[in-house]
Motif scaffolding. Structure first.
Motif, PDB file in Angstrom:
ATOM      1  N   THR A 124      33.992  13.156 -39.040  1.00 51.50           N
ATOM      2  CA  THR A 124      32.741  13.571 -39.397  1.00 51.50           C
ATOM      3  C   THR A 124      32.384  14.596 -38.355  1.00 51.50           C
ATOM      4  O   THR A 124      31.829  15.753 -38.728  1.00 51.50           O
ATOM      5  CB  THR A 124      31.944  12.412 -39.501  1.00 51.50           C
ATOM      6  OG1 THR A 124      32.335  11.302 -40.251  1.00 51.50           O
ATOM      7  CG2 THR A 124      30.403  12.753 -39.754  1.00 51.50           C
ATOM      8  N   ARG A 125      32.768  14.553 -37.180  1.00 52.05           N
ATOM      9  CA  ARG A 125      32.377  15.336 -36.358  1.00 52.05           C
ATOM     10  C   ARG A 125      33.059  16.662 -36.580  1.00 52.05           C
ATOM     11  O   ARG A 125      32.248  17.771 -36.045  1.00 52.05           O
ATOM     12  CB  ARG A 125      32.910  14.926 -34.811  1.00 52.05           C
ATOM     13  CG  ARG A 125      32.405  15.716 -33.509  1.00 52.05           C
ATOM     14  CD  ARG A 125      32.957  15.215 -32.188  1.00 52.05           C
ATOM     15  NE  ARG A 125      34.459  15.924 -32.396  1.00 52.05           N
ATOM     16  CZ  ARG A 125      34.741  17.183 -32.208  1.00 52.05           C
ATOM     17  NH1 ARG A 125      33.898  18.003 -32.357  1.00 52.05           N
ATOM     18  NH2 ARG A 125      36.102  17.542 -32.022  1.00 52.05           N
ATOM     19  N   GLN A 126      34.165  16.653 -37.128  1.00 51.65           N
ATOM     20  CA  GLN A 126      34.758  17.966 -37.250  1.00 51.65           C
ATOM     21  C   GLN A 126      34.467  18.675 -38.553  1.00 51.65           C
ATOM     22  O   GLN A 126      34.877  19.755 -39.171  1.00 51.65           O
ATOM     23  CB  GLN A 126      36.235  17.837 -37.489  1.00 51.65           C
ATOM     24  CG  GLN A 126      36.869  17.583 -36.420  1.00 51.65           C
ATOM     25  CD  GLN A 126      38.489  17.463 -36.168  1.00 51.65           C
ATOM     26  OE1 GLN A 126      39.031  18.197 -37.158  1.00 51.65           O
ATOM     27  NE2 GLN A 126      39.097  16.624 -35.582  1.00 51.65           N
ATOM     28  N   GLU A 168      35.372  11.072 -35.598  1.00 58.37           N
ATOM     29  CA  GLU A 168      35.967  12.089 -35.259  1.00 58.37           C
ATOM     30  C   GLU A 168      36.036  13.107 -36.489  1.00 58.37           C
ATOM     31  O   GLU A 168      35.815  14.099 -36.427  1.00 58.37           O
ATOM     32  CB  GLU A 168      37.181  12.031 -34.695  1.00 58.37           C
ATOM     33  CG  GLU A 168      38.157  13.309 -34.405  1.00 58.37           C
ATOM     34  CD  GLU A 168      37.288  14.096 -33.274  1.00 58.37           C
ATOM     35  OE1 GLU A 168      37.366  15.472 -33.313  1.00 58.37           O
ATOM     36  OE2 GLU A 168      36.532  13.562 -32.563  1.00 58.37           O
TER      37      GLU A 168
END
Length: 189
Positions: free
Chosen positions: A48-50, A46
């Motif tokens: 990394t996704r951000q 999460e």
């Protein structure tokens, strides 16, 4: 000839609550050992996704997997509570005395755990910064656990302080006090 007293229900209930208290304190470490790596990976994914580096968690000593020193407090609390339960159920006076000393400490520990749980979003937000969504990271971590585990963990947060209060009250009742009172030695005729 030794006189034995029948254990009152108040002492039996207090001992059983202490056993359940001990087991409840093992929920988080056992879950962390079993599911921790997946939970850590979900939180890092999460981040990394951000667009953040997942290493930000390690740099700030934030771990979702239980291990090492994170196991010491819950496991030692469970062991001590289990020992106190055994002493109380065995009718040992020291068990009641130690319980009346240590159970309030366990209650304070529960209050600390409750307040730290309530502030975990703010704490993580301070680590990841204003532009990030700390709640999304925690949600991703929570969803990595089996669905039944979160309600069980939340129930533990309610049960253990109530169990501590109940144990203290039960062991202060007259029937428990009388049961643990020193018995005079019976002299042989």
């Amino acid at each position: 000839m030794e006189i034995t007293k029948r254990r009152p229900r108040t002492v039996t209930l207090a001992g059983l609550l202490q056993v359940l208290f001990a087991l409840a304190f093992l929920i988080a470490p056992v879950a962390g050992l079993i599911f921790g790596a997946d939970v850590q990976a979900a939180a890092e994914a999460e981040l990394t996704r951000q667009g953040l580096s997942p290493s930000i968690l390690a740099q700030n000593n934030v771990h979702f997997d239980e291990g090492g020193y994170a196991l010491v407090l819950p496991v030692s609390t469970a062991l001590i509570a289990g020992l106190l339960a055994w002493l109380n159920l065995a009718g040992k006076r020291a068990g009641r005395i130690l319980t009346l000393i240590l159970q309030p400490i366990f209650l304070a520990l529960d209050v600390f755990i409750l307040t730290s749980q309530a502030s975990k979003v703010q704490y993580l937000q301070s680590i990841v910064g204003e532009g990030a969504n700390a709640q999304a990271v925690l949600d991703a971590a929570d969803h990595a656990y089996p669905a039944w585990l979160l309600p069980l963990s939340e129930g533990r947060l309610i049960f253990t302080p109530l169990a501590s209060i109940a144990v203290i009250i039960l062991l202060l009742l007259p029937s428990a006090r009388a049961y643990f009172r020193k018995r005079p030695a019976v002299q042989a005729l």
